[in-house]
Scaffold this active site. Structure first.
Site, PDB file in Angstrom:
ATOM      1  N   ASP A  28     -56.877 -61.232  91.570  1.00  0.00           N
ATOM      2  CA  ASP A  28     -57.396 -61.639  90.431  1.00  0.00           C
ATOM      3  C   ASP A  28     -55.822 -61.154  89.388  1.00  0.00           C
ATOM      4  O   ASP A  28     -55.178 -60.742  90.321  1.00  0.00           O
ATOM      5  CB  ASP A  28     -57.672 -60.509  90.308  1.00  0.00           C
ATOM      6  N   LEU A  29     -55.831 -61.200  88.268  1.00  0.00           N
ATOM      7  CA  LEU A  29     -54.964 -61.974  87.575  1.00  0.00           C
ATOM      8  C   LEU A  29     -54.689 -60.001  86.464  1.00  0.00           C
ATOM      9  O   LEU A  29     -53.718 -59.275  86.628  1.00  0.00           O
ATOM     10  CB  LEU A  29     -54.561 -62.821  86.464  1.00  0.00           C
ATOM     11  N   ASP A  30     -55.473 -60.263  85.914  1.00  0.00           N
ATOM     12  CA  ASP A  30     -55.736 -59.287  84.785  1.00  0.00           C
ATOM     13  C   ASP A  30     -55.845 -57.877  85.645  1.00  0.00           C
ATOM     14  O   ASP A  30     -56.783 -57.906  85.845  1.00  0.00           O
ATOM     15  CB  ASP A  30     -56.653 -59.442  83.086  1.00  0.00           C
ATOM     16  N   THR A  62     -53.321 -57.562  80.842  1.00  0.00           N
ATOM     17  CA  THR A  62     -53.648 -58.136  79.928  1.00  0.00           C
ATOM     18  C   THR A  62     -54.951 -57.248  78.907  1.00  0.00           C
ATOM     19  O   THR A  62     -55.013 -57.753  78.058  1.00  0.00           O
ATOM     20  CB  THR A  62     -53.776 -59.792  79.707  1.00  0.00           C
ATOM     21  N   LYS A  80     -64.550 -56.590  81.608  1.00  0.00           N
ATOM     22  CA  LYS A  80     -62.680 -56.700  82.795  1.00  0.00           C
ATOM     23  C   LYS A  80     -63.941 -57.907  83.829  1.00  0.00           C
ATOM     24  O   LYS A  80     -64.666 -57.227  84.362  1.00  0.00           O
ATOM     25  CB  LYS A  80     -62.454 -55.706  83.375  1.00  0.00           C
ATOM     26  N   SER A  90     -58.554 -65.881  89.009  1.00  0.00           N
ATOM     27  CA  SER A  90     -58.817 -65.403  87.300  1.00  0.00           C
ATOM     28  C   SER A  90     -59.887 -66.374  86.849  1.00  0.00           C
ATOM     29  O   SER A  90     -59.891 -67.565  86.987  1.00  0.00           O
ATOM     30  CB  SER A  90     -57.207 -65.200  86.911  1.00  0.00           C
ATOM     31  N   ALA A  91     -60.850 -65.354  86.049  1.00  0.00           N
ATOM     32  CA  ALA A  91     -61.472 -65.586  84.961  1.00  0.00           C
ATOM     33  C   ALA A  91     -60.903 -66.433  84.296  1.00  0.00           C
ATOM     34  O   ALA A  91     -61.780 -67.415  83.139  1.00  0.00           O
ATOM     35  CB  ALA A  91     -62.435 -64.433  85.120  1.00  0.00           C
ATOM     36  N   LYS A 147     -67.228 -64.426  88.285  1.00  0.00           N
ATOM     37  CA  LYS A 147     -67.209 -63.574  89.269  1.00  0.00           C
ATOM     38  C   LYS A 147     -68.176 -62.365  88.223  1.00  0.00           C
ATOM     39  O   LYS A 147     -69.499 -62.380  87.330  1.00  0.00           O
ATOM     40  CB  LYS A 147     -66.362 -62.416  88.793  1.00  0.00           C
ATOM     41  N   GLU A 179     -58.074 -56.634  93.714  1.00  0.00           N
ATOM     42  CA  GLU A 179     -58.752 -56.720  92.293  1.00  0.00           C
ATOM     43  C   GLU A 179     -59.183 -55.484  91.656  1.00  0.00           C
ATOM     44  O   GLU A 179     -58.581 -54.238  92.710  1.00  0.00           O
ATOM     45  CB  GLU A 179     -60.031 -56.992  93.059  1.00  0.00           C
ATOM     46  N   ASP A 180     -58.973 -55.099  90.447  1.00  0.00           N
ATOM     47  CA  ASP A 180     -59.286 -54.449  89.578  1.00  0.00           C
ATOM     48  C   ASP A 180     -60.605 -53.927  89.003  1.00  0.00           C
ATOM     49  O   ASP A 180     -61.125 -52.685  89.197  1.00  0.00           O
ATOM     50  CB  ASP A 180     -57.683 -54.073  88.658  1.00  0.00           C
TER      51      ASP A 180
HETATM   52  P1  B16 Z   1     -59.841 -65.965  79.082  1.00  0.00           P
HETATM   53  P2  B16 Z   1     -59.121 -61.827  85.546  1.00  0.00           P
HETATM   54  C1  B16 Z   1     -60.485 -62.354  82.751  1.00  0.00           C
HETATM   55  O1  B16 Z   1     -59.246 -61.814  84.287  1.00  0.00           O
HETATM   56  C2  B16 Z   1     -60.700 -60.737  82.422  1.00  0.00           C
HETATM   57  O2  B16 Z   1     -60.595 -59.701  83.006  1.00  0.00           O
HETATM   58  C3  B16 Z   1     -61.577 -61.365  81.332  1.00  0.00           C
HETATM   59  O3  B16 Z   1     -61.518 -59.710  80.504  1.00  0.00           O
HETATM   60  C4  B16 Z   1     -61.328 -62.305  80.793  1.00  0.00           C
HETATM   61  O4  B16 Z   1     -62.620 -62.250  79.189  1.00  0.00           O
HETATM   62  C5  B16 Z   1     -61.708 -63.529  81.549  1.00  0.00           C
HETATM   63  O5  B16 Z   1     -60.587 -62.727  82.053  1.00  0.00           O
HETATM   64  C6  B16 Z   1     -61.418 -64.562  80.877  1.00  0.00           C
HETATM   65  O6  B16 Z   1     -59.838 -64.688  79.960  1.00  0.00           O
HETATM   66  O7  B16 Z   1     -60.314 -65.574  77.415  1.00  0.00           O
HETATM   67  O8  B16 Z   1     -58.155 -65.854  79.033  1.00  0.00           O
HETATM   68  O9  B16 Z   1     -59.914 -67.951  79.721  1.00  0.00           O
HETATM   69  O10 B16 Z   1     -59.430 -60.514  85.749  1.00  0.00           O
HETATM   70  O11 B16 Z   1     -60.262 -62.641  86.047  1.00  0.00           O
HETATM   71  O12 B16 Z   1     -58.270 -61.917  85.293  1.00  0.00           O
HETATM   72 MG    MG Z   2     -59.133 -58.254  86.745  1.00  0.00          MG
END
Ligand code: B16
Ligand code: MG
Length: 216
Positions: A8-10, A16, A44, A115-116, A146, A170-171
């Protein structure tokens, strides 16, 4: 033997979430909804549009906007979020990440990002770690977010390994549930919020020894 890592990224590679929070808080406040850090935990790992829906439900405004208006609101939040991301540098990698990625590379373990975030490629560039990843799954190509396992299964497929050969990191609870639903070994990266179902819990990635880990 495990053959690949899926991150996962964030919350795993960088934090972030604080920028997502600032941008959502501003956006929500502009339409008369207040959110706090406790509420933010629910966002998240959740996609941009799903995050907006949750904020609207939280504010009792789920019927107040048309789809086009909601798309405009999500776009407005993202513009602010991307402005905040300009400040990212390699110093924003979470502690232990660089050392772990170097170990993975040394041992020729391929790595993927699941990552989403549609901003993932930009964030990885700012952090100067793009080259460590063989695969970055494009969330726009997926049907479900997810906690559905789709993003993790896609990452394994693109890495050319089976789910049983993958380790996911994952966090967020939604992401951890996705890794387990994909039948993968799950490392939970603990940042203060309770996480259920991880096969292993760490606070930083360099608590892990790559060679020990792939033997699990
Ligand atoms: P974006 P992850 C997710 O990242 C974030 O945790 C989530 O808060 C965010 O809404 C989602 O990415 C979409 O991000 O708006 O930049 O496309 O934890 O899956 O790395
Ligand atoms: Mg995350």
């Amino acid at each position: 033997m495990k053959k690949g890592f899926i991150f996962d990224l964030d919350g795993v590679i960088t934090d972030t979430a604080k920028y997502h929070y600032l941008a959502w808080k501003d956006l929500a406040s502009s339409i008369g909804i207040e959110i706090d850090l406790v509420f933010n935990e629910q966002l998240k790992g959740i996609s941009r549009m799903d995050s907006l829906e949750r904020i609207l439900v939280h504010g009792g405004k789920e019927q107040a906007f048309t789809l086009a208006e909601k798309e405009a609101l999500a776009h407005q939040k993202n513009t602010h979020y991307v402005e905040l991301l300009q400040a990212l540098t390699p110093a924003d990698l979470l502690p232990g990440v660089k050392a772990f990625l170097d170990e993975a590379r040394k041992n020729a373990i391929p790595c993927a990002i699941a990552s989403a975030s549609k901003n993932a490629p930009f964030i990885l560039d700012k952090l100067e770690v793009t080259d460590y990843f063989n695969v970055i799954v494009d969330p726009a190509t997926l049907k479900k977010g997810k906690p559905d396992p789709e993003i993790f299964l896609k990452a394994a497929e693109l890495l050319g390994i089976s789910a049983k050969e993958a380790i996911g990191f994952e966090d967020a609870q939604a992401g951890l549930d996705g890794i387990k639903a994909a039948n993968m070994f799950a490392v939970g990266v603990f940042s203060g919020e309770e996480l259920h179902g991880a096969d292993l819990l760490v606070e930083r990635l360099d608590e892990l020894d790559v060679l020990d880990l792939i033997r699990r």
